[in-house]
Design a protein around this motif. Sequence first.
Motif, PDB file in Angstrom:
ATOM      1  N   ARG A  69       0.829  -0.933  -0.072  1.00 50.55           N
ATOM      2  CA  ARG A  69       0.157  -0.117  -0.022  1.00 50.55           C
ATOM      3  C   ARG A  69       0.834   1.127  -0.041  1.00 50.55           C
ATOM      4  O   ARG A  69       1.371   1.602   1.297  1.00 50.55           O
ATOM      5  CB  ARG A  69      -1.101  -0.162   1.084  1.00 50.55           C
ATOM      6  N   PRO A  70       1.177   1.761  -1.148  1.00 54.40           N
ATOM      7  CA  PRO A  70       2.072   3.104  -1.222  1.00 54.40           C
ATOM      8  C   PRO A  70       1.323   4.096  -0.439  1.00 54.40           C
ATOM      9  O   PRO A  70       0.290   4.385  -0.880  1.00 54.40           O
ATOM     10  CB  PRO A  70       2.194   3.213  -2.643  1.00 54.40           C
ATOM     11  N   PRO A  71       2.187   4.822   0.362  1.00 50.95           N
ATOM     12  CA  PRO A  71       1.424   6.069   0.933  1.00 50.95           C
ATOM     13  C   PRO A  71       1.111   7.125  -0.196  1.00 50.95           C
ATOM     14  O   PRO A  71       1.708   7.374  -0.934  1.00 50.95           O
ATOM     15  CB  PRO A  71       2.542   6.422   1.915  1.00 50.95           C
ATOM     16  N   HIS A  72       0.047   7.765   0.380  1.00 50.05           N
ATOM     17  CA  HIS A  72      -0.371   8.939  -0.549  1.00 50.05           C
ATOM     18  C   HIS A  72       0.579  10.197  -0.621  1.00 50.05           C
ATOM     19  O   HIS A  72       1.598  10.405   0.460  1.00 50.05           O
ATOM     20  CB  HIS A  72      -1.761   9.553   0.070  1.00 50.05           C
ATOM     21  N   LEU A  73       0.851  11.050  -1.435  1.00 57.32           N
ATOM     22  CA  LEU A  73       1.558  12.214  -1.535  1.00 57.32           C
ATOM     23  C   LEU A  73       1.780  12.952  -0.185  1.00 57.32           C
ATOM     24  O   LEU A  73       2.727  13.461   0.221  1.00 57.32           O
ATOM     25  CB  LEU A  73       1.344  12.923  -2.686  1.00 57.32           C
ATOM     26  N   MET A  74       0.584  13.532   0.207  1.00 56.15           N
ATOM     27  CA  MET A  74       0.473  14.469   1.300  1.00 56.15           C
ATOM     28  C   MET A  74       0.819  13.496   2.690  1.00 56.15           C
ATOM     29  O   MET A  74       1.326  14.135   3.537  1.00 56.15           O
ATOM     30  CB  MET A  74      -0.931  14.784   1.509  1.00 56.15           C
ATOM     31  N   SER A  75       0.815  12.248   2.653  1.00 58.59           N
ATOM     32  CA  SER A  75       1.209  11.535   3.724  1.00 58.59           C
ATOM     33  C   SER A  75       2.722  11.477   3.844  1.00 58.59           C
ATOM     34  O   SER A  75       3.634  11.434   5.036  1.00 58.59           O
ATOM     35  CB  SER A  75       0.842   9.921   3.511  1.00 58.59           C
ATOM     36  N   TRP A  76       3.292  11.710   2.659  1.00 54.10           N
ATOM     37  CA  TRP A  76       5.006  11.713   2.735  1.00 54.10           C
ATOM     38  C   TRP A  76       5.249  13.009   3.159  1.00 54.10           C
ATOM     39  O   TRP A  76       6.327  13.217   4.043  1.00 54.10           O
ATOM     40  CB  TRP A  76       5.295  11.484   1.261  1.00 54.10           C
ATOM     41  N   VAL A  77       4.511  14.184   2.651  1.00 53.31           N
ATOM     42  CA  VAL A  77       4.711  15.518   3.394  1.00 53.31           C
ATOM     43  C   VAL A  77       4.501  15.394   4.796  1.00 53.31           C
ATOM     44  O   VAL A  77       5.187  16.141   5.771  1.00 53.31           O
ATOM     45  CB  VAL A  77       3.725  16.462   2.865  1.00 53.31           C
ATOM     46  N   GLY A  78       3.600  14.828   5.356  1.00 52.69           N
ATOM     47  CA  GLY A  78       3.367  14.681   6.930  1.00 52.69           C
ATOM     48  C   GLY A  78       4.371  13.847   7.351  1.00 52.69           C
ATOM     49  O   GLY A  78       4.837  14.492   8.461  1.00 52.69           O
ATOM     50  N   GLY A 115       7.478  13.855   6.655  1.00 53.29           N
ATOM     51  CA  GLY A 115       8.609  14.622   6.477  1.00 53.29           C
ATOM     52  C   GLY A 115       8.390  15.815   7.628  1.00 53.29           C
ATOM     53  O   GLY A 115       9.568  16.093   8.337  1.00 53.29           O
ATOM     54  N   LEU A 116       7.444  16.343   7.712  1.00 52.93           N
ATOM     55  CA  LEU A 116       7.259  17.450   8.625  1.00 52.93           C
ATOM     56  C   LEU A 116       7.323  16.953  10.120  1.00 52.93           C
ATOM     57  O   LEU A 116       7.784  17.610  10.864  1.00 52.93           O
ATOM     58  CB  LEU A 116       5.839  18.214   8.420  1.00 52.93           C
ATOM     59  N   ALA A 117       6.616  15.940  10.280  1.00 55.74           N
ATOM     60  CA  ALA A 117       6.603  15.176  11.611  1.00 55.74           C
ATOM     61  C   ALA A 117       8.134  14.751  12.069  1.00 55.74           C
ATOM     62  O   ALA A 117       8.558  14.849  13.251  1.00 55.74           O
ATOM     63  CB  ALA A 117       5.980  13.959  11.534  1.00 55.74           C
ATOM     64  N   PHE A 118       8.877  14.136  11.105  1.00 56.62           N
ATOM     65  CA  PHE A 118      10.216  13.673  11.347  1.00 56.62           C
ATOM     66  C   PHE A 118      11.283  14.962  11.645  1.00 56.62           C
ATOM     67  O   PHE A 118      12.000  15.265  12.695  1.00 56.62           O
ATOM     68  CB  PHE A 118      10.893  13.114  10.201  1.00 56.62           C
ATOM     69  N   CYS A 119      11.122  16.128  10.855  1.00 60.05           N
ATOM     70  CA  CYS A 119      11.814  17.343  11.379  1.00 60.05           C
ATOM     71  C   CYS A 119      11.510  17.700  12.577  1.00 60.05           C
ATOM     72  O   CYS A 119      12.182  18.394  13.577  1.00 60.05           O
ATOM     73  CB  CYS A 119      11.499  18.100  10.072  1.00 60.05           C
ATOM     74  N   GLY A 120      10.305  17.848  12.936  1.00 56.66           N
ATOM     75  CA  GLY A 120       9.629  18.209  14.210  1.00 56.66           C
ATOM     76  C   GLY A 120      10.220  17.170  15.269  1.00 56.66           C
ATOM     77  O   GLY A 120      10.719  18.007  16.411  1.00 56.66           O
ATOM     78  N   LEU A 121      10.350  16.102  15.268  1.00 57.76           N
ATOM     79  CA  LEU A 121      11.020  15.153  16.265  1.00 57.76           C
ATOM     80  C   LEU A 121      12.606  15.456  16.588  1.00 57.76           C
ATOM     81  O   LEU A 121      12.842  15.530  17.587  1.00 57.76           O
ATOM     82  CB  LEU A 121      10.809  13.789  15.819  1.00 57.76           C
ATOM     83  N   MET A 122      12.980  15.836  15.229  1.00 59.66           N
ATOM     84  CA  MET A 122      14.452  16.241  15.370  1.00 59.66           C
ATOM     85  C   MET A 122      14.750  17.546  15.976  1.00 59.66           C
ATOM     86  O   MET A 122      15.606  17.607  16.987  1.00 59.66           O
ATOM     87  CB  MET A 122      15.143  16.475  13.937  1.00 59.66           C
ATOM     88  N   VAL A 180       0.791  16.503  10.783  1.00 59.66           N
ATOM     89  CA  VAL A 180      -0.754  15.801  11.291  1.00 59.66           C
ATOM     90  C   VAL A 180      -1.578  16.214  10.316  1.00 59.66           C
ATOM     91  O   VAL A 180      -2.357  15.684   9.735  1.00 59.66           O
ATOM     92  CB  VAL A 180      -1.151  15.842  12.457  1.00 59.66           C
ATOM     93  N   LEU A 181      -1.698  17.799  10.014  1.00 58.24           N
ATOM     94  CA  LEU A 181      -2.807  18.220   9.331  1.00 58.24           C
ATOM     95  C   LEU A 181      -2.507  18.022   7.968  1.00 58.24           C
ATOM     96  O   LEU A 181      -3.342  17.795   6.968  1.00 58.24           O
ATOM     97  CB  LEU A 181      -2.845  19.853   9.659  1.00 58.24           C
ATOM     98  N   ALA A 182      -1.161  17.868   7.409  1.00 56.31           N
ATOM     99  CA  ALA A 182      -1.036  17.929   6.194  1.00 56.31           C
ATOM    100  C   ALA A 182      -1.294  16.554   5.673  1.00 56.31           C
ATOM    101  O   ALA A 182      -1.839  16.201   4.437  1.00 56.31           O
ATOM    102  CB  ALA A 182       0.520  18.111   6.020  1.00 56.31           C
ATOM    103  N   SER A 183      -1.347  15.536   6.558  1.00 53.68           N
ATOM    104  CA  SER A 183      -1.468  14.155   6.354  1.00 53.68           C
ATOM    105  C   SER A 183      -2.999  13.754   6.012  1.00 53.68           C
ATOM    106  O   SER A 183      -3.403  12.948   5.289  1.00 53.68           O
ATOM    107  CB  SER A 183      -0.994  13.168   7.292  1.00 53.68           C
ATOM    108  N   GLU A 184      -3.870  14.592   6.516  1.00 52.68           N
ATOM    109  CA  GLU A 184      -5.058  14.523   6.448  1.00 52.68           C
ATOM    110  C   GLU A 184      -5.704  15.321   4.964  1.00 52.68           C
ATOM    111  O   GLU A 184      -6.771  15.173   4.602  1.00 52.68           O
ATOM    112  CB  GLU A 184      -5.996  15.302   7.387  1.00 52.68           C
ATOM    113  N   LEU A 185      -4.739  16.198   4.461  1.00 56.35           N
ATOM    114  CA  LEU A 185      -5.296  16.896   3.190  1.00 56.35           C
ATOM    115  C   LEU A 185      -4.963  15.771   1.891  1.00 56.35           C
ATOM    116  O   LEU A 185      -4.260  14.759   1.998  1.00 56.35           O
ATOM    117  CB  LEU A 185      -4.235  18.059   2.817  1.00 56.35           C
ATOM    118  N   ARG A 186      -6.044  15.996   0.959  1.00 59.37           N
ATOM    119  CA  ARG A 186      -5.661  15.038  -0.319  1.00 59.37           C
ATOM    120  C   ARG A 186      -5.785  16.118  -1.417  1.00 59.37           C
ATOM    121  O   ARG A 186      -6.751  16.917  -1.804  1.00 59.37           O
ATOM    122  CB  ARG A 186      -6.979  14.150  -0.537  1.00 59.37           C
TER     123      ARG A 186
END
Length: 282
Positions: A104-113, A115-122, A264-270
């Motif tokens: 199940r390949p993730p949706h484009l906005m899931s990849w954006v989410g 990336g943002l979440a990982f940067c936030g964790l860093m 989180v918000l970006a991952s909800e967008l399509r």
Amino acid sequence: MTVTFFWGGTFLIVHQAQQYCGPLLFVGVRFVTASLMGIAMFHRALRRVTMAEIRAGTAIGLCMCVAYVSQTYGLRTISSSRSAFLTALYVPMVPLAQWVMLRRPPHLMSWVGIGLAFCGLMLLSGTGAASGGFGLGECATLLAAVATMGEIILIGRFAGSGDSRRITVVQLVVTGLLSLLAMPMAGEHFPAFSWVWLAGGVGLGAASVLIQLAMNWAQKAVSPTRATIIYAGEPVWGGIVGWIAGDVLPATSVAGAACIVAGVLASELRLPEHKKKSNATS
């Protein structure tokens, strides 16, 4: 988000308890308590448990046991910021594993989410978290990240294949018993009695029932990748709890929290799908 709230509030309790007992005992007490509570709550439903649910709960429980024990062990020898950095590696791991294992390949906005979440964790883990040597504590924490990835993927795989209550109880039993049975092999001795580790283990055991039940139920409708982005909010709640307790939040932590929320918000967008053009004009 409820899961991340409970998760984030446990950091302080675990840190204090580790001053009085070893990681295997604490994880064992925590999840045996959770198991007993789960059995008491769902004993009628457990009479109809199937072998498929037992296999699913056992697989998830194995990953949980490795994840919780490894991270707790790692925190005895490395800083919390370095632990957060290494554990956060499960965030980019999950979408790749979902793609490979679940097809199940993730949706484009899931990849954006992601990336943002990982940067936030860093940002939350601190600028020095990625530097330094790589010893036993780091290896244990990296193992915890891989096991956490496995737990999320397996929950996504089995969430719709059985009753969430029964699978949850099985995985709690497996995690608790394996932790206690591993104590002699790991050379971990039973510590002197302390209300700190007992109350911490029992209290977190009660929270663990709600956390795992919520994860198994929610991932019936939420993909592992989207769930991972939401779970990344764990340190945000941890930081809020620490701030309430008197900790000072630096600007990088606030920025990191904002990145995670944005993820989180970006991952909800399509993005709107472009309609294919009709037959080409002559």
